[in-house]
Write a protein that holds these residues in place. Structure first.
Motif, short mmCIF file in Angstrom:
data_model
loop_
_atom_site.label_atom_id
_atom_site.label_comp_id
_atom_site.label_asym_id
_atom_site.label_seq_id
_atom_site.Cartn_x
_atom_site.Cartn_y
_atom_site.Cartn_z
N ASP B 42 49.69 28.17 54.09
CA ASP B 42 50.34 27.03 53.43
C ASP B 42 49.50 26.46 52.29
O ASP B 42 49.94 25.57 51.58
CB ASP B 42 50.62 25.92 54.45
N LEU B 43 48.29 26.94 52.14
CA LEU B 43 47.45 26.45 51.05
C LEU B 43 48.03 26.94 49.73
O LEU B 43 48.67 27.99 49.67
CB LEU B 43 46.02 26.97 51.19
N ALA B 44 47.83 26.15 48.68
CA ALA B 44 48.38 26.58 47.38
C ALA B 44 47.52 26.02 46.26
O ALA B 44 46.81 25.04 46.44
CB ALA B 44 49.81 26.10 47.24
N LEU B 45 47.61 26.67 45.14
CA LEU B 45 46.95 26.16 43.93
C LEU B 45 48.04 25.68 42.98
O LEU B 45 49.18 26.13 43.07
CB LEU B 45 46.16 27.29 43.26
N PRO B 46 47.71 24.76 42.09
CA PRO B 46 48.74 24.35 41.13
C PRO B 46 49.23 25.57 40.36
O PRO B 46 48.44 26.45 40.03
CB PRO B 46 48.00 23.37 40.21
N PRO B 47 50.53 25.66 40.08
CA PRO B 47 51.03 26.84 39.36
C PRO B 47 50.40 26.93 37.98
O PRO B 47 50.05 25.91 37.38
CB PRO B 47 52.54 26.60 39.27
N LEU B 48 50.25 28.15 37.53
CA LEU B 48 49.69 28.38 36.19
C LEU B 48 50.78 28.11 35.16
O LEU B 48 51.90 28.59 35.29
CB LEU B 48 49.23 29.83 36.10
N ASP B 49 50.45 27.30 34.16
CA ASP B 49 51.42 27.03 33.08
C ASP B 49 51.44 28.24 32.16
O ASP B 49 50.61 28.39 31.27
CB ASP B 49 51.01 25.76 32.32
N LYS B 50 52.41 29.14 32.41
CA LYS B 50 52.38 30.43 31.73
C LYS B 50 52.70 30.32 30.24
O LYS B 50 52.13 31.03 29.42
CB LYS B 50 53.34 31.40 32.41
N GLY B 53 49.76 29.13 28.59
CA GLY B 53 48.76 30.20 28.66
C GLY B 53 48.94 31.23 27.58
O GLY B 53 48.00 31.58 26.87
N ILE B 54 50.16 31.72 27.44
CA ILE B 54 50.39 32.79 26.49
C ILE B 54 50.18 32.30 25.07
O ILE B 54 49.61 33.00 24.23
CB ILE B 54 51.80 33.44 26.68
N LYS B 56 48.15 30.03 24.27
CA LYS B 56 46.70 29.87 24.13
C LYS B 56 46.03 31.22 23.79
O LYS B 56 45.11 31.28 22.99
CB LYS B 56 46.11 29.31 25.43
N ILE B 57 46.55 32.27 24.41
CA ILE B 57 46.00 33.60 24.13
C ILE B 57 46.18 33.96 22.66
O ILE B 57 45.24 34.37 21.97
CB ILE B 57 46.69 34.66 25.01
N TYR B 58 47.39 33.75 22.16
CA TYR B 58 47.64 34.07 20.74
C TYR B 58 46.78 33.21 19.83
O TYR B 58 46.28 33.66 18.81
CB TYR B 58 49.13 33.92 20.42
#
Lengths: 168, 301
Positions: B42-50, B53-54, B56-58
């Motif tokens: 049941d443990l979780a991490l905050p979802p990645l803001d995809k 993110g993308i 940011k990569i560009y």
């Protein structure tokens, strides 16, 4: 998925599919979410820059390996303190005994502490299975180790964790 | 067996025997283990803001391109000026030496347009490399495989291969280097070919052909462009094994013959393996068989 990693669509699909599990993997190593996200994005930047050299099937292990290597360049993380949200939607919260809920919360905190205290190798394997719901085979592929090694780490992780009560 | 050892690992995959479950229940571990598994899943991490993110990569890639080299200052403050000067000069040479590499795998060809509008078409299983910056000043391309060039007027245009060099001033020409054979056809303008110390100047519709031993011959040109650009490969008195190598490159398959190595003149098309195989087999009076997975082909009598 099929196609060339240099195609934007394919690259972004790869990101969608693997970025979060890579970020989580790095978080389990260091306990620093910001660092984990930065390294994830650096790893995918490297994938894009090397897209012509990486075939689609190898893209996942490429970003994991790159992430791992970039992470090694960072300072050592001795005291890892992990923090988690809890996933459950407890609709029947109200019906549960407050005493029980408190115990449950306490148990969770103790468990997270115990997980943080595991060796890095055990912690990573354990959490990839529990949180990212990855099978041993998938974990083995991502870490480029054998399934046997994953089982061993998992076994040892639980062997340590089961003593959670006797610790305090 | 190591089975006993990995009992906890198998607990998760549900691969325990009844006896083992009983054993865990009896020694009191079962309840704790179940609680650990339930709570940990049941443990979780905050979802990645995809989306973030993308982009940011560009962004990162763009910045990296602009700055090219960003290094932490490892030096003391008093040598910072010297260091940044060295960095500046260093990054200039670093930038100038950066290379772009384009390559094709079997069955794929591609076209590239250079800054000065010169173009190159790369045949299957070939590679070119050239400097990323100052293209107009330094038009030099390293080629491995086969490519067709259309060169705009300007500074000398040089194509270097492992077997020899071609220099031009503005022309259209095809170079082929596979398996030690070096073949240059000039379709327009003039080119100079250097091979193992021999220099030759090719004029329009001239060709030069050097075999593995550096022996020169002059093949005839049958049309006004490289055949492969028009979707076919043409041969004039070539060994079958040579033809099959080209077939392999064009279709990404393995091709074999157990009918010896007869001489072949003719052409095969790109795009349909069966048609191509027919075009090779018929004139030689051979039969062929394509494997079920279409990955290999065998020519026989």
């Amino acid at each position: 998925m099929s196609g060339n990693v240099c195609e934007k669509k394919v690259f972004e699909d790869l990101y969608d599919t693997h970025a979060e599990s890579l970020r989580n993997f790095l978080y389990y190593k260091c306990g620093n979410l910001q660092l984990a996200e930065d390294i994830t994005h650096d790893a995918f930047s490297k994938l894009w820059l090397n897209c012509a050299k990486v075939i689609l099937e190898k893209a996942k292990s490429f970003v994991f390996t790159t992430g791992k290597n970039l992470f090694l360049n960072q300072a050592k993380h001795r005291n890892v303190v992990l923090k988690f949200n809890t996933n459950t939607k407890r609709q029947d919260n109200d019906l549960e005994d407050p005493q029980f809920l408190m115990e449950q919360e306490e148990f969770k905190q103790k468990l997270v502490q115990a997980i943080s205290d595991l060796t890095e190798a055990q912690r990573v394997v354990f959490l990839m299975n529990r949180i990212d719901k990855m099978t041993y085979k998938q974990i083995a592929e991502s870490l480029e180790i054998s399934v046997k090694a994953v089982e061993k780490r998992m076994h040892n992780a639980l062997k340590t964790l089961k003593n959670i009560h006797s610790k305090i | 067996m190591s089975n006993e050892e990995n009992i906890y690992a198998r607990l998760i995959t549900g691969d325990l025997s009844e006896q083992e479950i009983l054993q865990l229940k009896e020694n009191g571990e079962w309840k704790t283990l179940q609680a650990i598994l339930k709570t940990s899943s049941d443990l979780a991490l905050p979802p990645l803001d995809k989306e973030k993110g993308i982009s940011k990569i560009y962004q990162n890639l763009e910045n990296a391109q602009k700055e090219a080299v960003v290094k932490r200052n490892y030096f003391g403050r008093y040598i910072a000026v010297a260091a940044s000067l060295a960095l500046l000069i260093g990054s200039y040479f670093f930038l100038m030496s950066q290379e772009i590499s384009l390559n094709t795998t079997a069955a794929i060809s591609l076209e590239h347009i250079f800054e000065d509008q010169s173009t190159v078409s790369l045949n299957a299983a070939s590679e070119i490399r050239f400097k990323k910056y100052r293209w107009t000043k330094d038009r030099k391309v390293y080629l491995d495989g086969e490519a067709y060039f259309s060169v705009e007027k300007g500074s000398p245009f040089i194509v270097a291969t492992a077997l020899g060099e071609v220099r031009v001033l503005g022309t259209k020409f095809n170079i082929k280097t596979h398996n030690g054979l070096f073949k240059v056809v000039c379709y327009e303008g003039k080119v100079e070919v250097v091979h193992k110390g021999q220099k030759r100047i090719l004029e329009k519709n001239d060709a030069a052909y050097f075999d593995k031993n550096g022996k020169y011959s002059k093949p005839e040109i049958t049309n006004d462009g490289a055949d492969w650009l028009k979707g076919s490969s043409r041969f004039r008195g070539e060994k079958l094994s040579f033809v099959l190598q080209e077939l392999e490159r064009q279709y990404g398959i393995t091709a074999q013959s157990n009918a010896g190595d007869p001489i072949f003149s003719g052409a095969f098309q790109h795009g349909n393996l069966k048609t191509a195989a027919n075009q090779i087999a018929k004139p030689l009076g051979l039969k062929f068989r394509i494997s079920d997975d279409e990955k290999s082909i065998l020519f026989s009598k």
